[in-house]
Design a protein around this motif. Sequence first.
Motif, PDB file in Angstrom:
ATOM      1  N   ALA A 305       1.063  -1.412   0.124  1.00 45.26           N
ATOM      2  CA  ALA A 305       0.269  -0.080  -0.407  1.00 45.26           C
ATOM      3  C   ALA A 305       0.789   1.251  -0.196  1.00 45.26           C
ATOM      4  O   ALA A 305       2.237   1.522   0.122  1.00 45.26           O
ATOM      5  N   ASP A 306       0.624   2.219  -1.112  1.00 45.79           N
ATOM      6  CA  ASP A 306       1.339   3.294  -0.697  1.00 45.79           C
ATOM      7  C   ASP A 306       2.703   3.302  -1.196  1.00 45.79           C
ATOM      8  O   ASP A 306       3.362   3.996  -1.045  1.00 45.79           O
ATOM      9  N   ALA A 307       2.970   2.294  -2.278  1.00 48.14           N
ATOM     10  CA  ALA A 307       4.113   2.247  -2.649  1.00 48.14           C
ATOM     11  C   ALA A 307       4.182   3.844  -3.930  1.00 48.14           C
ATOM     12  O   ALA A 307       3.543   4.401  -4.073  1.00 48.14           O
ATOM     13  N   LEU A 308       5.606   4.026  -3.785  1.00 48.33           N
ATOM     14  CA  LEU A 308       5.657   4.690  -5.467  1.00 48.33           C
ATOM     15  C   LEU A 308       6.354   3.924  -6.323  1.00 48.33           C
ATOM     16  O   LEU A 308       6.958   3.173  -6.238  1.00 48.33           O
ATOM     17  N   VAL A 309       5.804   4.638  -7.134  1.00 46.07           N
ATOM     18  CA  VAL A 309       5.105   3.800  -8.373  1.00 46.07           C
ATOM     19  C   VAL A 309       5.617   4.032 -10.016  1.00 46.07           C
ATOM     20  O   VAL A 309       5.605   6.143  -9.616  1.00 46.07           O
ATOM     21  N   ILE A 310       6.696   3.674 -10.403  1.00 48.02           N
ATOM     22  CA  ILE A 310       7.138   4.280 -11.887  1.00 48.02           C
ATOM     23  C   ILE A 310       6.568   2.822 -12.991  1.00 48.02           C
ATOM     24  O   ILE A 310       6.575   1.490 -12.357  1.00 48.02           O
ATOM     25  N   PRO A 311       6.028   3.117 -14.453  1.00 49.20           N
ATOM     26  CA  PRO A 311       6.142   2.458 -15.283  1.00 49.20           C
ATOM     27  C   PRO A 311       7.999   1.413 -15.408  1.00 49.20           C
ATOM     28  O   PRO A 311       8.095   2.041 -15.079  1.00 49.20           O
ATOM     29  N   LEU A 312       7.955   0.250 -15.369  1.00 45.50           N
ATOM     30  CA  LEU A 312       8.311  -0.378 -15.344  1.00 45.50           C
ATOM     31  C   LEU A 312       9.476   0.141 -16.800  1.00 45.50           C
ATOM     32  O   LEU A 312      10.879  -0.448 -16.531  1.00 45.50           O
ATOM     33  N   SER A 313       8.855   0.008 -17.320  1.00 45.29           N
ATOM     34  CA  SER A 313       9.778   0.982 -18.840  1.00 45.29           C
ATOM     35  C   SER A 313      10.862   1.765 -18.468  1.00 45.29           C
ATOM     36  O   SER A 313      11.391   2.609 -19.241  1.00 45.29           O
ATOM     37  N   ALA A 314      10.290   2.773 -17.071  1.00 46.74           N
ATOM     38  CA  ALA A 314      10.452   3.594 -17.479  1.00 46.74           C
ATOM     39  C   ALA A 314      12.734   3.991 -16.513  1.00 46.74           C
ATOM     40  O   ALA A 314      12.855   4.749 -16.166  1.00 46.74           O
TER      41      ALA A 314
END
Length: 371
Positions: A305-314
């Motif tokens: 929960a509340d994870a800092l997330v970016i696309p895998l491709s980034a």
Amino acid sequence: MKTGVKPSRRRWLIILIVLIIAALILWRYLTPAPVQWKTVDVAQRTLEQNVMATGKLDAVRKVDVGAQVSGQLQSLYVEIGDTVKKEQLLAEIDPQQAQNQVKESEGTLRELNAQLAQARAQYQLSRATASRKQELARRQAVSRQDLDEANTDVAVRLAAIDTIEAQIARNKATLGTAKTNLDYTRIVAPMDGVVTQITTLQGQTVIAAQQAPNILTLADLDTMLVKAQVSEADVIHLRPGQKAWFTVLGDPNTRYEGTLKDIQPTPEKINDAIFYYARFEVPNPKHLLRLDMTAQVHIMLDSVADALVIPLSALGDQISDNRYHIALLEDGKPVMREVTIGIRNNIDVQLISGVKKGDKVIPGYGAAEAE
């Protein structure tokens, strides 16, 4: 007296204007335009790591209702899609043959009971006769042979009673079987459910000599069983008790959730690929889910929960197992940053350190571009 600009001065003015315009044009083409970086924001939300698979829906309880006696299917009282209750009459097989067997067994039984009564009467007579001859033999009024014949007749009459009683017991069993077969001509529902298939139509003849022919199929659609095909690469991560959910093609926005029940030990080979069935149940009170629907299944391995997330491709260049470079846009310029990643799925990845929510990441920008 004439006034105005002299021709030579006018000429120099025109030349000056042309030079200024040329300088402006040259400056425009020689000055590089500011770079427009394509970025993605670091988001903060729940991230799930799932095993994805394709599955089929089936009923948890499904029963083939068959016939245990042979004969013509005289009546069929249900249709596909009907909801039935346990013990409800579904169909009837022509009962005439079974009724005749019952009547024949009942007639035989009455005949044997009459024979038994006659044998018992004869036995009583033979005992009385033997008793009198025994008294006479003590007074030597009859021969020993007459006494032996009288005692033998008593034993024969008693054996006849035993024989008839055995025949009566055997015929009672036959009568019970005939009555049971008569009951079998009435096919009733073994459980509550929905008629999902009719195999034998009214008027057809069923033959139950070797195995019970199927008349129809009942399924309890209140609870559905999801059978997901999981690849051998993913199945090692699965355990009973993990959360699972799926969507169907007709309603991709609705999640149906359950808990992983088991993983079948026997694999299935499809085009040289090995798959295992992972199963879980979901409630279906409105019967919106149907048999053999295709399910897009997600089995949860981990969730943050509340994870800092970016696309895998980034993600940029990999440094070590969980360390990567990414490029952030700061003051209009790319700045390389080292980050630590957490869980990932096929689309997104969690960043544990090195960034904050709202940072702008430049996808595809690596350390080589920064040099």
